[in-house]
Design a protein around this motif. Sequence first.
Motif, PDB file in Angstrom:
ATOM      1  N   ALA A 251       0.823  -1.219   0.000  1.00 54.39           N
ATOM      2  CA  ALA A 251       0.000   0.000   0.000  1.00 54.39           C
ATOM      3  C   ALA A 251       0.853   1.263   0.000  1.00 54.39           C
ATOM      4  O   ALA A 251       0.340   2.359  -0.245  1.00 54.39           O
ATOM      5  N   ARG A 252       2.146   1.104   0.234  1.00 58.26           N
ATOM      6  CA  ARG A 252       3.043   2.253   0.321  1.00 58.26           C
ATOM      7  C   ARG A 252       4.129   2.250  -0.753  1.00 58.26           C
ATOM      8  O   ARG A 252       5.017   3.085  -0.742  1.00 58.26           O
TER       9      ARG A 252
ATOM     10  N   SER B  60      -0.615   2.774  -5.734  1.00 57.94           N
ATOM     11  CA  SER B  60       0.179   1.756  -5.047  1.00 57.94           C
ATOM     12  C   SER B  60       0.113   0.394  -5.718  1.00 57.94           C
ATOM     13  O   SER B  60      -0.807   0.092  -6.487  1.00 57.94           O
TER      14      SER B  60
ATOM     15  N   ALA C  96      -0.537  -2.245  -4.067  1.00 54.74           N
ATOM     16  CA  ALA C  96      -1.737  -2.888  -3.513  1.00 54.74           C
ATOM     17  C   ALA C  96      -2.952  -2.582  -4.376  1.00 54.74           C
ATOM     18  O   ALA C  96      -3.740  -3.481  -4.700  1.00 54.74           O
ATOM     19  N   GLN C  97      -3.110  -1.322  -4.774  1.00 57.25           N
ATOM     20  CA  GLN C  97      -4.247  -0.955  -5.615  1.00 57.25           C
ATOM     21  C   GLN C  97      -4.126  -1.607  -6.992  1.00 57.25           C
ATOM     22  O   GLN C  97      -5.116  -2.098  -7.548  1.00 57.25           O
TER      23      GLN C  97
ATOM     24  N   ALA D 166      -3.036   5.386   1.342  1.00 60.31           N
ATOM     25  CA  ALA D 166      -2.383   4.119   1.726  1.00 60.31           C
ATOM     26  C   ALA D 166      -3.251   3.288   2.655  1.00 60.31           C
ATOM     27  O   ALA D 166      -3.358   2.064   2.485  1.00 60.31           O
TER      28      ALA D 166
ATOM     29  N   ALA E 179      -5.959   1.545   0.627  1.00 61.26           N
ATOM     30  CA  ALA E 179      -5.400   0.469  -0.204  1.00 61.26           C
ATOM     31  C   ALA E 179      -5.058  -0.745   0.657  1.00 61.26           C
ATOM     32  O   ALA E 179      -5.348  -1.888   0.289  1.00 61.26           O
ATOM     33  N   GLN E 180      -4.474  -0.508   1.806  1.00 59.10           N
ATOM     34  CA  GLN E 180      -4.108  -1.590   2.710  1.00 59.10           C
ATOM     35  C   GLN E 180      -5.351  -2.333   3.206  1.00 59.10           C
ATOM     36  O   GLN E 180      -5.405  -3.572   3.176  1.00 59.10           O
TER      37      GLN E 180
ATOM     38  N   TYR F 176      -7.015  -4.328   0.360  1.00 53.24           N
ATOM     39  CA  TYR F 176      -6.199  -5.499   0.028  1.00 53.24           C
ATOM     40  C   TYR F 176      -6.411  -6.600   1.069  1.00 53.24           C
ATOM     41  O   TYR F 176      -6.642  -7.768   0.717  1.00 53.24           O
TER      42      TYR F 176
END
Length: 197
Positions: free
Chosen positions: A35-36, A51, A53-54, A180, A183-184, A187
């Motif tokens: 995510a970062r 990111s 993650a995205q 972030a 996204a985290q 996920y």
Amino acid sequence: MTARAWQRMRSGRRLDLLDPSPLDVEIEDIAHGLARVARWNGQTGGAHIFSVAQHTLLVDAILRQRTPNAPDRRLRLAVLLHDAPEYVIGDMISPFKAVLGDSYRAVEQRLLAAIHLRFGLPVALPAEIVRLIKAADRGAAYLEATRLAGFKPTEARRLFGHPPALPASMERDYLTPWPAAQAQARYLKRFADVAAK
């Protein structure tokens, strides 16, 4: 003094980069890191980085559109983990990976093997699963390139092939860079949904 070859994760685990153990791999660390980590070396538009993650969730969405009835849990887990080594080594753009060559690929493959083992996947995925993930990954790259990274459609088609067909609402959601934390969380939620099946 020998060089340190491990990274301390947010969970407190120490992951050896040269000999990674599946026991030191945690999905929370993967989600936090991905995510970062910025796709396209951060050269994208939007208020936030786009990111890994995205990106992974976009690839997953494309694959679900293409194979809505695929019952294979391995496919769903594998797509969510296809870029997981980048939580440790970052997202190198393809031209730079080519410059680094086999050394980078060897580290990436060792990490991916440990990640696969940790989550019950074979080290080497079946060829059909690899093919499906790569095709969805290229589709995501086309959308990211044209919507976020400033590529013209003709250039993106030459590099990544034809774009996938996604509903407009899905495309807007997955191609608007998320903070972030979002996204985290997304996920981790998708991973939990897949892992529970």
